[in-house]
Design an enzyme around this catalytic site. Structure first.
Site, short mmCIF file in Angstrom:
data_model
loop_
_atom_site.label_atom_id
_atom_site.label_comp_id
_atom_site.label_asym_id
_atom_site.label_seq_id
_atom_site.Cartn_x
_atom_site.Cartn_y
_atom_site.Cartn_z
N ARG A 380 -44.82 41.28 3.54
CA ARG A 380 -43.59 40.71 2.97
C ARG A 380 -42.50 41.77 3.12
O ARG A 380 -42.62 42.87 2.59
CB ARG A 380 -43.77 40.37 1.49
N HIS A 440 -53.39 42.32 4.84
CA HIS A 440 -52.66 42.72 3.64
C HIS A 440 -52.52 44.24 3.56
O HIS A 440 -51.89 44.76 2.64
CB HIS A 440 -53.41 42.18 2.41
#
Length: 707
Positions: A380, A440
């Site tokens: 992100r 991640h």
């Protein structure tokens, strides 16, 4: 293990939001910060229902009798979720209406309902509606064969209509139903501010909401009809979609299709004001919802829109005291970090310290003629990211830039697709994630040609490469040129970007390969090395704890006399304080001005202590279904600094709750004989003191000597 061994994940998550709501209800906190906490509860519940509740409803249809590890069937769990979620939502609405609106008025910001408009305000709002709102509205009929599409999360006004006698409607289909009532929907515009500032002759700033103007003047959309009732509502839909991982070259198209499906998937929850029982009943029937799925309140207001007040002048008194983001003492501000990192590792602790060094690290690499290659992962990144700009510049400057962009980052898919395309157009090698696994891990490696050798510089973090959230989330990262970590980083990128077989890394651990097994092994080592005279110690800080195997290992450690201190911000399925199982385990949770986001794991190891940072929580998804990294702290000075932070968290009693064996969280009371400890404030003041010492000029004395 029976159901008393594990708390339910979903119910534990709701309790986390109850702790956030607790902050919103504290009258000793600044007003706009209390509204911010209410806004966080609202957005958290939106995501919770879109993903977790939707998943349980789907499971209910597949196998309604199957029990989860906490002993709940989907049906009984949905009932418990509804009961507790209604309690939290009702308390949230009560806090807004009975506490925060009166306090806003006291501070000079007055919310005015349409029935309380002055004649001047009525004229103003009518003009505002006709000029700036009416052109944006599209009324939708509901008496067609296909029920109109109500977009996910979007606020709508609903109108119960009845033809005015002796006026012939243009819609022939409706003529055949003359005398009957019909319902129409109007979506509240999203491209304009929800707050409408009103004229007035008082010192107070008065405002209303666009929603009110649509409800009040939306009757103009239906000439020939009388509006009998109206209601404001929004619908939360299922967003727990899995993209086809075998879509190959068409993966982005498959992902974009998922984003479209979210807008019209099955309904999970209805939020509405309580002004029309008939419209509510109509919506429930057509959306397939029951009373447990409906959340009513006097006024449906998203607290987030009220934060616009904070953009006005002279509102600083309504916010937290400003805390600076200090530049790290160990890094030079005016030159690249290469020489510094050759000497020692550097810890960056945001948001107490500035995130600028990460951006500078990449920007310097983009401009440095000796840098050959940059490799990193992006999960992100936020909007207008300077990191994206630096990566594009590096590629344009002839560097080989490889970026693994995780397109499956939930609710950031569209943004990440855009970044991936933008980077590719700039010449960056873009890897679009890994089939069946989310990437991640947070890692960046810069490869630089120096003298006769190639040197690698690595950045490893617990949080995302997002400069905006780095001002709000508490995370740690390290910069290092340690060859041991650099070798493992090279191996990692070879594994996730190519066809390299799994290789044994010496410093880094990688999920789903060996983070879980290494954590369990270290817990078991703590058990072996623990004794009554010298008990073991585990201190772990994370966002959530749900992994059954890890929890079982912690229970074994407790039985063996190992002291376990867990700092878990959100979900915790472990049950502490149970005799014969977990009496040596305590669990705390801190909710303060910054979102606690670091993952830090400390093991006493018989006196040879070890600390690890990680991108992974101790959750099934992180340890079994994601690409994650866990890395050791090898620099002694950094080790001490992180351990001091952990100890501060353990001592914290302000903004801190402690979990009891019955599942309740109680605010922690100050320890007798000690002063009140607010962990985030203690840590902030520590970095402030360091910055002040750094900025204080050294005084030099000129000594006269006898010639």
């Amino acid at each position: 293990m029976n159901k008393n061994t594990f708390f339910n994940r979903e119910l534990s998550w709701i309790e986390f939001n109850a702790r956030v709501l607790y902050q919103a209800c504290r009258n000793d906190l600044p007003l706009l910060e209390r509204i911010q906490f209410l806004s966080i509860v609202t957005s958290n519940f939106n995501e919770f229902f879109q993903v977790r509740v939707a998943s349980i409803k789907r499971m209910q249809k597949i196998d309604s009798r199957k029990k989860d590890i906490s002993g709940y069937t989907p049906t009984t769990l949905l009932k418990q979720i509804s009961v507790r979620a209604h309690e939290v939502v009702n308390q949230k609405n009560k806090c807004l209406q009975e506490e925060l609106f009166p306090l806003l008025e006291k501070e000079g910001y007055v919310y005015v309902k349409p029935e309380n408009f002055t004649p001047e305000q009525q004229n103003f709002c009518q003009r505002e509606f006709n000029s700036n709102i009416l052109p944006l509205l599209t009324p939708l009929r509901t008496d067609t064969d296909v029920f109109p599409r109500i977009s996910n999360l979007q606020y709508h006004a609903a109108f119960l209509l009845k033809p005015i006698q002796d006026i012939k409607p243009m819609n022939n289909e409706f003529i055949t139903r003359e005398g009957k009532q019909a319902i129409a929907f109007v979506q509240i515009p999203t491209g304009i501010s929800r707050i409408v500032w009103l004229p007035g002759h008082t010192k107070a700033k008065q405002f209303t909401l666009v929603d009110n103007l649509v409800l009040q003047y939306g009757t103009q959309l239906f000439p020939g009809f009388e509006v009998k009732q109206s209601m404001l509502f929004n619908v939360i839909r299922d967003a727990d979609f899995a993209v086809d991982e075998d879509a190959g070259p068409n993966f982005i198209e498959a992902m974009e299709e998922v984003l479209v499906q979210r807008q019209s998937s099955f309904a999970v929850r209805l939020n509405c004001n309580n002004s029309s029982a008939e419209i509510k009943k109509f919506l429930m029937k057509n959306l397939g919802l029951n009373s447990d799925d409906v959340y009513e309140c006097d006024e449906l207001i998203d607290p987030g829109c009220l934060l616009e007040i904070g953009k006005l002048e002279d509102t600083s008194r309504l916010k937290f005291e400003n805390w600076e983001h200090f530049y790290p003492k160990s890094l030079p501000e005016d030159k690249p970090y290469w020489d510094t990192l050759k000497q020692h590792d550097v810890l960056l602790h945001v948001p107490y310290e500035s995130y600028n060094p990460v951006v500078k690290f990449i920007s310097d690499a983009a401009d440095d003629p000796d840098v050959i290659s940059i490799k990193m992962t992006l999960y992100r990144t936020g909007n207008d990211s300077p990191i994206i700009s630096a990566l594009k510049k590096a590629a344009q400057n002839g560097k080989q830039v490889t970026v693994l962009v995780e397109l499956k980052a939930r609710f950031d898919e569209e943004r990440n697709i855009g970044w991936a395309n933008e980077l590719e157009n700039a010449g960056v090698i873009v890897i679009q994630g890994i089939v069946n696994l989310k990437v991640h891990a947070k890692i960046l490696m810069i490869i630089r040609k120096e003298e006769k050798a190639i040197r690698r510089y690595v950045h490893l973090a617990t949080g995302n490469y997002n400069p905006k959230t780095a001002k709000l989330y508490s995370d740690m990262s390290i910069f290092t040129a340690n060859p041991l970590i650099a070798n493992d980083a090279t191996m990692f990128f070879n594994i996730v970007t190519g066809y390299s077989a799994l290789q044994s890394m010496k410093a880094l651990s990688m999920a789903p390969v060996n983070i879980k097994s290494n954590i369990i092994s270290m817990i078991q080592r703590e058990i072996r090395m623990s004794s009554k005279a010298n008990p073991g110690l585990i201190i772990a800080k994370m966002n959530s704890l749900t992994h059954e195997e890890v929890i079982a290992a912690l229970y074994d450690a407790s039985r063996a006399g190992v002291k376990v201190i867990l700092n878990v911000r959100g979900i915790c399925m472990l049950v502490p304080g149970v005799k014969g199982m977990s009496e040596n385990i305590q669990v705390i949770s801190i909710v303060d001005r910054y979102l606690e986001h670091e993952r830090i794991f400390y093991f006493k190891n018989g006196g040879q202590s070890e600390i690890y940072l990680s991108s992974a929580d101790w959750m099934n998804r992180n340890l079994d279904r994601r690409i994650e990294l866990m890395f050791p702290i090898l620099d002694p000075a950094i080790f001490t600094e992180i351990k001091d932070c952990l100890d501060t968290y353990v001592k914290s009693d302000m903004n801190t709750h402690q979990l009891r064996s019955d599942g309740t969280w109680l605010p922690r009371k100050p320890i007798t004989g000690h002063g009140i400890c607010r962990a985030q404030e203690v840590i902030y003041k520590k970095y402030k003191k360091i910055a002040e010492k750094k900025s204080t000029p050294k005084i030099q004395f000129q000594v006269r000597r006898k010639g």
